[in-house]
Design an enzyme around this catalytic site. Structure first.
Site: not given
Ligand code: AMP
Ligand code: TRP
Length: 327
Positions: A192, A195, A111
């Site tokens: 990965k 968003k 980031k």
């Molecule tokens: P975040 O959007 O970074 O706040 O992530 C929220 C949750 O979603 C966390 O537990 C991440 O590990 C999971 N997560 C986010 N992106 C992925 C992805 N591409 N595949 C699997 N899990 C994800």
């Protein structure tokens, strides 16, 4: 009953990766455990946020929690900023965290790379996440693969605190799904699904219209072969699509291989799109009902009240051990 806690940042549209890697497991866990699920708004501001967008995203993510099946009668659903103890324990743990530990975090490196002004909060982000978890005597933390490193640091901080000040924190474990812990981008299977990717074709948003989902899947990158086989090393794109398929249906990876043997990618991708649409469409319908019903406020108020009781007691105990004069 184990204590379960997790959080998602309101920093953009939730994706199918968030659903498969995180949300879907929350819904399963709430049946058997005491659960705390937060929208981590204090974490979201570690990168600049437009205030109106932050407010909208926070409400949208909360509504998606409920629309995905989190039931306020079973789970405590709340906003991190509604429970002051998060910021307070976050600070206390920041003083225990080493610079070297934070410098090693890959999320921070990703980031901050190429950016000129990096907020200090982005650097200390993992200490706040540790506070989130340790406040509730959490045993299980359902997250995707990318959060393993943060979880490991949380465990280290809990150990460190316990050694310095006496046994206080429970050491939490991760709960990481076997299939779907790391859903990759549709345009590049080495990244990965996220968003924050500027190419909207690289992810499926949980609120994408069915036709948008169909279009994105039909355009998803695949290799030049035609066998639908799971082999992440040599066929990362197709393997990723298969993981999505398996996560959104009751077929295993093996079942999917058998079903499309000799058929090529066309029929596979067509069915995959329908499987994803069938997963997300009911959630989208409930989402619209929840947004128009105005029920969110009451859910968040109750969730924060329940969480605060536990979190305040933990902070008090921690401050006492550290030598603060209590009020
Ligand atoms: P975040 O959007 O970074 O706040 O992530 C929220 C949750 O979603 C966390 O537990 C991440 O590990 C999971 N997560 C986010 N992106 C992925 C992805 N591409 N595949 C699997 N899990 C994800
Ligand atoms: N850092 C997590 C992410 O980006 C979000 C998060 C914040 C979290 N606090 C948490 C996850 C506590 C689990 C438990 O995905």
């Amino acid at each position: 009953m184990k204590r379960v806690l997790s959080g998602i940042q309101p920093s953009g549209q939730l994706t199918l990766g968030n659903y498969i890697g995180a949300l879907r497991n929350y819904v399963l866990l709430q049946e058997e455990h005491q659960c705390f699920f937060m929208v981590v708004d204090l974490h979201a501001i570690t990168v600049p946020q437009d205030p109106a967008a932050l407010r909208e995203q926070t409400e949208s993510v909360t509504a998606l929690f409920l629309a995905s099946g989190l039931d306020p009668a079973k789970s405590n659903v709340f906003l991190q900023s509604h429970v002051r103890a998060h910021a307070e324990l976050g600070w206390l743990l920041t003083t225990l965290t080493y610079m070297g530990e934070l410098e090693r975090m890959t999320q921070f490196k990703d980031k901050s790379s190429g950016k000129e002004s990096i907020g200090a909060g982005l650097f200390t982000y993992p200490s706040l996440m540790a506070a989130d978890i340790l406040l509730y005597d959490t045993e299980l933390v359902p997250v995707g693969d990318d959060q393993k490193q943060h979880l490991e640091l949380t465990r280290d901080l809990a150990h460190r605190f316990n050694q310095r000040y006496g046994d206080t924190f429970r050491i939490p474990d991760g709960y990481i799904p076997k299939v779907g812990a790391r859903i990759m981008s549709l345009d590049d299977a080495s990244k990965k699904m996220s968003k924050s990717n500027p190419n909207a074709g690289s992810y499926i948003a949980m609120l994408d219209e069915p036709d948008v989902i169909r279009k994105k899947i039909s355009r998803a990158v695949t290799d030049s072969g035609r066998e639908v086989t799971h082999d992440p090393a040599s066929k990362p794109e197709v393997s990723n699509l298969m993981s999505i398929y398996a996560s959104c249906s009751d077929l295993s990876l093996g079942d999917i291989e058998a079903k499309y043997a000799g058929q090529g990618y066309g029929p596979f991708k067509k069915d995959l799109a329908e499987v994803v649409v069938a997963t997300l469409e009911p959630i989208q319908k409930r989402y619209r009902e929840i947004r128009s019903s105005g029920e969110l406020q009451a859910v968040l108020k109750q969730g924060a009240e329940n969480a605060s009781v536990i979190a305040e007691a933990t902070v008090r105990k921690v401050k006492e051990k550290m030598g603060f004069v209590l009020p």
